[in-house]
Design a protein around this motif. Structure first.
Motif, short mmCIF file in Angstrom:
data_model
loop_
_atom_site.label_atom_id
_atom_site.label_comp_id
_atom_site.label_asym_id
_atom_site.label_seq_id
_atom_site.Cartn_x
_atom_site.Cartn_y
_atom_site.Cartn_z
N ARG A 26 -1.96 5.09 -7.93
CA ARG A 26 -1.10 6.39 -9.96
C ARG A 26 0.00 5.34 -9.78
NH1 ARG A 26 -5.83 7.12 -9.96
NH2 ARG A 26 -6.46 8.70 -10.33
N GLY A 27 -0.09 4.89 -10.97
CA GLY A 27 1.55 4.16 -11.28
C GLY A 27 2.30 3.25 -10.41
N TRP A 28 3.26 3.17 -10.05
CA TRP A 28 3.75 1.49 -9.59
C TRP A 28 2.79 1.16 -8.59
CZ3 TRP A 28 4.70 1.04 -4.66
CH2 TRP A 28 4.91 2.36 -3.86
N LYS A 29 1.81 2.16 -7.79
CA LYS A 29 1.19 1.99 -6.25
C LYS A 29 -0.43 0.42 -7.73
CE LYS A 29 2.02 5.09 -3.53
NZ LYS A 29 1.64 6.37 -2.93
N ARG A 30 -0.59 1.23 -8.99
CA ARG A 30 -1.97 0.62 -8.76
C ARG A 30 -1.70 -1.05 -9.09
NH1 ARG A 30 -5.45 3.37 -12.47
NH2 ARG A 30 -5.63 1.22 -13.27
N VAL A 31 -0.21 -1.81 -9.75
CA VAL A 31 0.09 -2.48 -9.81
C VAL A 31 -0.49 -3.15 -7.91
CG1 VAL A 31 1.98 -4.32 -9.84
CG2 VAL A 31 1.95 -2.25 -11.77
N LEU A 32 0.85 -3.02 -7.04
CA LEU A 32 0.20 -3.30 -5.70
C LEU A 32 -0.87 -2.88 -5.18
CD1 LEU A 32 2.36 -4.18 -3.21
CD2 LEU A 32 2.90 -1.24 -2.42
N ALA A 33 -1.59 -2.18 -5.32
CA ALA A 33 -3.09 -2.44 -4.91
C ALA A 33 -3.32 -3.76 -5.89
CB ALA A 33 -3.88 -1.40 -5.33
N ALA A 34 -3.70 -4.27 -6.67
CA ALA A 34 -4.08 -5.15 -7.36
C ALA A 34 -3.52 -6.14 -6.43
CB ALA A 34 -4.06 -5.37 -9.12
N HIS A 35 -2.53 -6.55 -6.24
CA HIS A 35 -2.15 -7.61 -5.50
C HIS A 35 -2.37 -7.85 -3.54
CE1 HIS A 35 0.77 -11.10 -5.42
NE2 HIS A 35 1.12 -10.56 -4.40
N VAL A 36 -3.49 -7.01 -3.41
CA VAL A 36 -3.38 -6.50 -2.59
C VAL A 36 -4.41 -6.83 -2.17
CG1 VAL A 36 -1.22 -6.03 -0.96
CG2 VAL A 36 -2.19 -4.03 -1.37
N THR A 37 -5.62 -6.48 -3.09
CA THR A 37 -6.83 -6.66 -3.03
C THR A 37 -7.46 -7.47 -3.19
OG1 THR A 37 -6.83 -4.65 -4.81
CG2 THR A 37 -8.98 -5.85 -4.74
N ILE A 38 -7.61 -7.44 -1.54
CA ILE A 38 -8.53 -9.31 -1.11
C ILE A 38 -9.96 -8.91 -0.25
CG2 ILE A 38 -5.99 -10.71 -0.63
CD1 ILE A 38 -6.14 -10.11 2.08
N ASP A 39 -9.94 -9.83 0.24
CA ASP A 39 -12.12 -9.96 1.49
C ASP A 39 -10.99 -8.72 2.19
OD1 ASP A 39 -13.50 -11.58 0.11
OD2 ASP A 39 -11.56 -12.56 0.54
N GLU A 40 -10.18 -9.18 2.96
CA GLU A 40 -8.97 -7.76 4.32
C GLU A 40 -9.45 -6.28 3.49
OE1 GLU A 40 -9.83 -12.33 5.44
OE2 GLU A 40 -8.69 -11.45 3.63
N SER A 41 -9.11 -5.96 3.08
CA SER A 41 -8.46 -4.85 2.19
C SER A 41 -9.71 -4.08 2.10
CB SER A 41 -7.22 -4.82 1.50
OG SER A 41 -7.80 -5.23 0.27
N ASN A 42 -10.36 -4.98 1.70
CA ASN A 42 -12.10 -5.06 0.68
C ASN A 42 -12.82 -4.34 1.67
OD1 ASN A 42 -14.15 -4.50 -1.43
ND2 ASN A 42 -14.83 -5.72 0.08
N ALA A 43 -12.53 -5.18 3.34
CA ALA A 43 -13.34 -4.93 3.57
C ALA A 43 -13.10 -3.82 4.95
CB ALA A 43 -13.38 -5.99 4.62
N ALA A 44 -12.04 -3.59 4.97
CA ALA A 44 -11.12 -1.87 6.17
C ALA A 44 -11.83 -0.77 5.41
CB ALA A 44 -9.17 -2.50 6.37
N ALA A 45 -11.23 -1.18 3.89
CA ALA A 45 -12.13 0.34 3.48
C ALA A 45 -13.47 0.28 3.41
CB ALA A 45 -11.24 -0.02 1.73
N SER A 46 -14.12 -0.49 3.50
CA SER A 46 -15.81 -0.44 2.45
C SER A 46 -16.31 -0.42 4.84
CB SER A 46 -16.35 -1.51 1.85
OG SER A 46 -15.62 -1.81 0.83
N SER A 47 -15.16 -0.41 5.79
CA SER A 47 -16.42 0.39 6.67
C SER A 47 -16.27 1.31 6.49
CB SER A 47 -15.33 -0.88 7.24
OG SER A 47 -14.45 -0.36 7.73
N GLN A 48 -15.47 2.87 6.08
CA GLN A 48 -14.80 3.52 5.90
C GLN A 48 -15.73 4.75 5.40
OE1 GLN A 48 -12.81 4.62 8.80
NE2 GLN A 48 -12.74 2.23 9.11
#
Length: 244
Positions: free
Chosen positions: A100-122
């Motif tokens: 939400r809010g400013w975190k949306r911009v930060l989340a978009a910037h750090v959406t990469i293979d590794e963050s996707n893999a770490a989240a999707s594995s849970q």
């Protein structure tokens, strides 16, 4: 309330996975920093590329085209095509992380293979968010720190041809890519694209063969998902370009 909410950070599997991915991927920043300045970019251009582009596969493709004599437009095109996958990740990560809010911009910037893999594995929403943020921010911090170190080392090395490093950007990219190819289908696609690249290098300007290979990979993906067969989704494969 989610069961993972009571799990301390120290015992969180998502945090452990995120940290391990951060270290393993961040170390490749040394290679990128050294090879970037060897390809002709300045120290500050190299640092800015890691901080702002922040997708390892695209960054290695960018400097690989430049070091091979390709034009800036070809280098940018290759980097952009490899970075498109992050937009696809963004749709699924937005549903999981729900920033939400400013975190949306930060989340978009750090959406990469590794963050996707770490989240999707849970499977728990709290752990999904932990994995995403720990991996995304952890990789960004370490990737940029090691990029600085690599750029300083690259300036000390001087001319890459003197050390036989002319093709090192390609080798580093392959080293980053290959561990992600854990299924037979991605390996087959990579082999086809490598063959297309090898066949077109003698007849096309520097930088263009990788664009042709990217188009071929996209066509295969389209045919696999909707243009032919039973329409079953292809296996998801992370490939940073990691990452980063």
């Amino acid at each position: 309330m989610s069961s993972a909410a009571a799990v301390p950070w120290r015992s969180s599997s998502a945090v452990r996975i995120g940290l391990s991915l951060s270290v393993a991927t961040g170390l490749y920043g040394i290679s990128f920093g050294a090879l970037s300045v060897a390809a002709g970019l300045t120290f500050w251009q190299t640092v800015a590329l890691s901080a702002l582009m922040f997708t390892g596969g695209s960054q290695f493709a960018f400097i690989g085209v430049l070091s091979g004599g390709g034009a800036g437009a070809s280098a940018l095109g290759a980097a952009t095509l490899l970075g498109v996958r992050n937009a696809v990740y963004g749709m699924s990560m937005n549903a999981l992380v729900r920033p939400r809010g400013w975190k949306r911009v930060l989340a978009a910037h750090v959406t990469i293979d590794e963050s996707n893999a770490a989240a999707s594995s849970q499977t728990d929403p709290v752990e999904e968010r932990r994995g995403f943020w720990v991996a995304g921010l952890g990789v960004w911090v370490l990737w940029n720190l090691f990029t600085v170190l690599g750029a300083l080392l690259g300036n000390a090395l001087g001319d890459p041809a003197r050390w036989g490093l002319d093709g090192a950007a390609v080798a580093a990219f392959l080293g980053l890519l290959w561990p992600r190819l854990s299924a037979r289908e991605p390996v087959a696609v990579a082999a086809v694209c490598a063959l297309v690249t090898a066949l077109t290098i003698p007849v096309l300007p520097p930088g263009v063969p990788i664009l042709v290979a990217a188009v071929v990979a996209g066509a295969i993906g389209w045919a696999r998902r909707g243009g032919g067969g039973d329409g079953a989704p292809a296996p998801r494969v992370g490939c940073r370009e990691a990452g980063a």
